[in-house]
Motif scaffolding. Structure first.
Motif, mmCIF file in Angstrom:
data_model
loop_
_atom_site.group_PDB
_atom_site.id
_atom_site.type_symbol
_atom_site.label_atom_id
_atom_site.label_comp_id
_atom_site.label_asym_id
_atom_site.label_seq_id
_atom_site.Cartn_x
_atom_site.Cartn_y
_atom_site.Cartn_z
ATOM 1 N N SER A 18 0.826 -1.211 0.000
ATOM 2 C CA SER A 18 0.000 0.000 0.000
ATOM 3 C C SER A 18 0.855 1.254 0.000
ATOM 4 N N GLN A 22 0.930 3.983 -3.015
ATOM 5 C CA GLN A 22 0.602 5.388 -2.751
ATOM 6 C C GLN A 22 1.708 6.309 -3.234
ATOM 7 N N ASP A 25 1.237 6.485 -6.984
ATOM 8 C CA ASP A 25 0.034 7.245 -7.339
ATOM 9 C C ASP A 25 0.208 8.742 -7.086
ATOM 10 N N ASP A 26 0.950 9.100 -6.029
ATOM 11 C CA ASP A 26 1.146 10.512 -5.673
ATOM 12 C C ASP A 26 2.302 11.155 -6.435
#
Length: 242
Positions: A18, A22, A25-26
């Protein structure tokens, strides 16, 4: 910084997974970035390498990471999206996307067509055919492994050097007129030899495309089998309701 909670009901591999997802994705991790090795993760966060391996494996399968044998694990680059409509060569498709196509010729030989190939090409058994095995690359990234068969009688002067470029362009310059093709798509897992050539892990997803290409005369020009990396390619099919 990743904070692992060993008392959490969430598995540790899921927490690592996770966190990396993240970061991607960021935009903190960019396409092509090298991520820490399993050993580095294990030592930094005091977790087992098996746990780290599970997290990375899941992210590779989900298309977030790209594990390259002998090099490490990288943030996956954007997939090349190809539309399955219109007859274009790999070289033409890659150039159209502003990338540099390249074919690495693995083998080039003339063989008597075996039973399966003769059936696919609609020629007599043992008809002389070219067998070409090529790695297809774009901007130095390996994308596909292709094996193609063409009757020698159609291109009697074809050479190894010609086979490193676009066979379609060569054929058209030789006066042949390509008209259409049929394709059969099948999802499968890469074998060990295939994975090594495609620089992916054995068992990684690949897309097998069987293609038969025809001339405007209706004769078969080429039969090919191509393995495309599942982490590098996506295909769009255009359909209309009649």
């Amino acid at each position: 910084m990743l904070q692992i909670d060993k008392k959490s009901p969430l598995p540790i591999y899921y927490q690592i997974e996770s966190y990396l997802k993240q970061q991607i994705d960021d935009g903190f991790l960019q396409p092509g970035d090298l991520i820490p090795s399993e050993r580095e993760f294990s030592e930094t966060y005091d977790v087992s390498r098996m746990t780290v391996r599970q997290a990375i494996k899941n992210l590779v399968n989900d298309g977030y990471l790209d594990r390259q044998k002998g090099r490490g694990t990288f943030v996956a680059t954007n997939k090349i999206s190809m539309t399955l409509s219109g007859l274009t060569s790999f070289t033409e498709e890659i150039k159209h996307r502003g990338m540099r196509p390249y074919s690495r010729l693995l083998s080039f030989q003339t063989i008597p067509a075996p039973y399966k190939v003769s059936r696919r090409l609609s020629v007599a058994l043992d008809t002389p055919v070219y067998e070409m095995k090529r790695l297809r690359l774009a901007d130095e990234q390996v994308l596909a492994l292709e094996t193609a068969y063409i009757p020698v009688s159609l291109l009697p002067e074809l050479t190894k050097e010609d086979a490193t470029g676009s066979i379609y362009e060569y054929a058209e310059q030789a006066g042949l007129h390509l008209k259409n093709a049929t394709q059969t798509l099948e999802a499968r897992s890469a074998g060990e030899e295939e994975a090594e050539l495609l620089t992916i892990e054995p068992g990684a997803p690949v897309l097998l495309i069987d293609q038969r290409t025809y001339l405007d005369s209706g004769d078969m020009f080429e039969y090919s089998r191509s393995l495309f990396r599942g982490d590098a390619y996506s295909f769009t099919v255009a359909m209309e309701r009649s």
